[in-house]
Design a protein around this motif. Structure first.
Motif, short mmCIF file in Angstrom:
data_model
loop_
_atom_site.label_atom_id
_atom_site.label_comp_id
_atom_site.label_asym_id
_atom_site.label_seq_id
_atom_site.Cartn_x
_atom_site.Cartn_y
_atom_site.Cartn_z
N GLU A 13 0.94 -1.50 0.45
CA GLU A 13 0.13 0.23 -0.50
C GLU A 13 0.99 1.43 0.65
OE1 GLU A 13 -3.68 2.15 2.46
OE2 GLU A 13 -2.32 0.27 3.73
N TYR A 17 1.11 -0.16 -4.82
CA TYR A 17 0.47 -1.26 -5.23
C TYR A 17 -0.66 -2.29 -5.00
CZ TYR A 17 5.61 -1.35 -7.15
OH TYR A 17 7.19 -1.17 -7.62
N ASP A 18 -1.70 -3.10 -5.96
CA ASP A 18 -2.67 -3.36 -6.13
C ASP A 18 -2.38 -4.92 -5.77
OD1 ASP A 18 -4.35 -1.28 -7.17
OD2 ASP A 18 -3.09 -1.41 -8.69
N LYS A 45 -3.56 -9.63 -2.92
CA LYS A 45 -3.99 -8.61 -2.95
C LYS A 45 -4.88 -8.56 -1.26
CE LYS A 45 -6.87 -11.16 -5.69
NZ LYS A 45 -8.01 -11.07 -5.29
N GLU A 46 -5.81 -7.48 -1.72
CA GLU A 46 -6.73 -7.80 -0.66
C GLU A 46 -7.81 -8.79 -0.22
OE1 GLU A 46 -10.59 -4.83 0.96
OE2 GLU A 46 -9.64 -4.44 -1.05
N SER A 84 -9.23 -6.35 -10.42
CA SER A 84 -8.39 -5.67 -9.44
C SER A 84 -7.79 -5.24 -9.21
CB SER A 84 -9.02 -6.84 -8.07
OG SER A 84 -8.51 -7.06 -8.02
N ILE A 85 -6.44 -5.35 -10.22
CA ILE A 85 -5.17 -4.33 -9.93
C ILE A 85 -4.84 -4.18 -11.34
CG2 ILE A 85 -2.92 -6.06 -10.09
CD1 ILE A 85 -3.81 -8.48 -8.64
N LYS A 86 -3.91 -2.98 -10.88
CA LYS A 86 -3.61 -2.09 -11.87
C LYS A 86 -1.70 -1.11 -11.93
CE LYS A 86 -7.31 1.13 -12.77
NZ LYS A 86 -7.82 2.51 -12.56
N LYS A 87 -2.05 -1.50 -10.74
CA LYS A 87 -0.25 -1.79 -10.56
C LYS A 87 0.23 -3.35 -9.64
CE LYS A 87 3.35 1.39 -8.81
NZ LYS A 87 3.95 2.50 -7.94
#
Length: 340
Positions: A13, A17-18, A45-46, A84-87
């Motif tokens: 975070e 980063y996602d 991730k989350e 849910s992820i870009k980076k």
């Protein structure tokens, strides 16, 4: 959620980063309790998830503490992650061919978030390493190496016997290929046991794996006056270094303690490796007690201390113990340096 994953998510975070993509088996095992036997990709991730092959689904669903999905294809996995992820962070050891599969769909950087966590062992992890040490040291006692030397047993057969006893005592396997070498070959730090009869000195470097965690010890049996002289120097470096280790030092400072002692006796050029390394799920982990490692020593680290002197064509002496670091370094196991 496991504390290790929470800590990694916090670090991610901070850097925006996602997600974090992992393929290293030991890292996946560390974060999920599932060790792949085929291939797998963990995505932190989350809501962390592991994509694994159909061949591994049963064991993964049995052992993993995080969600398991069957890996069907890279395209379907990428489509899933893009929601849910870009980076995306990837571990630096990820194969380039795998990186290529993801680079067009994510903002990717190679980052090491896991080793920082793995360097600090929990009390449960330290217990497993201590148990692995006890198993290995008991096996060493059982081979009765002095008797083996006296009647000229073969190096490779005694190494085989040591491995057998470790398994009988509860190890799943040796931590690494057992080194049992003697005579002039002992000047080779990673010598391979031969079919030759044991001569002198005798150098044994061995370890057991217990519940996934490794141990590591080295002992050298010496006989001649010169061998005893070298042994005493190495033992002094071993003992004084362990005595001086404390949290807050930098790893290179620990290496310097051992190296300075050996150099004072004129054998600095014959100490040809670092003073020690971390261990855990793998036999060699980060950090290391080496001249270039500026990592801060912290409570919870488990490291080897293994100074050595190697006289090319003559013989070598190495003495190694594993220590757990609290307010000071505590040697794991109770095997004396001098074997009688």
């Amino acid at each position: 959620m496991e504390l290790h994953i929470k800590n990694i998510l916090n670090d991610m975070e901070k850097d925006g980063y996602d997600g974090y993509l992992l393929a290293n088996f030991s890292n996946i095992q560390y974060l999920s309790n599932y060790k792949p036997t085929s291939f797998a990709f963990a995505v932190i991730k989350e809501n962390p998830v592991i994509y694994t092959s159909k061949m591994d689904l049963e064991i993964a669903n049995r052992d993993s503490t995080i969600e398991i999905k069957e890996f069907e294809s890279f395209s379907s996995m990428i489509d899933d992650l893009r929601k849910s992820i870009k980076k995306l962070a990837i571990e630096p050891s990820l194969e380039y061919g795998t990186y290529e599969k993801f680079r067009d769909d994510f903002d990717i950087s190679a980052v090491d978030f896991v080793n920082k966590q793995r360097a600090i062992k929990s009390p449960k992890e330290i217990f497993k390493i201590e148990e692995a040490t006890e198993i290995a040291q008991q096996a060493f006692r059982q081979i009765k190496i002095i008797e083996k030397h006296e009647y000229g047993a073969q190096e490779n057969m005694v190494a085989f016997e040591l491995d057998k006893y470790m398994r009988e005592n509860g190890a799943s396997e040796p931590s690494f290929e057992t080194i049992l070498t003697s005579g002039a070959n002992s000047s080779l730090p990673h010598a391979v046991p031969t079919p030759d009869k044991i001569t002198n000195p005798v150098l044994i470097d061995w370890g057991a794996k217990y519940n996934g965690y490794c141990s590591d010890n080295t002992r050298t049996l010496v006989y001649t006056e010169k061998q005893h002289e070298i042994f005493d120097i190495v033992a002094e470096a071993h003992n004084k270094t362990i005595h001086k280790i404390k949290p807050g030092m930098e790893c290179w400072e620990v290496d310097k303690i051992a190296r300075d002692i050996i150099s004072e006796y004129g054998y600095g050029d014959n100490f040809i490796h670092s003073t020690g390394h971390s261990l855990g799920l793998d036999i060699h982990e980060s950090p290391s007690f080496s001249s270039k490692d500026k990592t801060i020593v912290e409570k919870g680290m488990v490291m080897t201390v293994e100074p050595g002197i190697y006289l090319e064509g003559e013989f070598g002496v190495r003495l190694e113990d594993t220590v757990a670091i609290d307010n000071k370094a505590r040697i794991l196991g109770k095997l004396p340096l001098v074997i009688e």
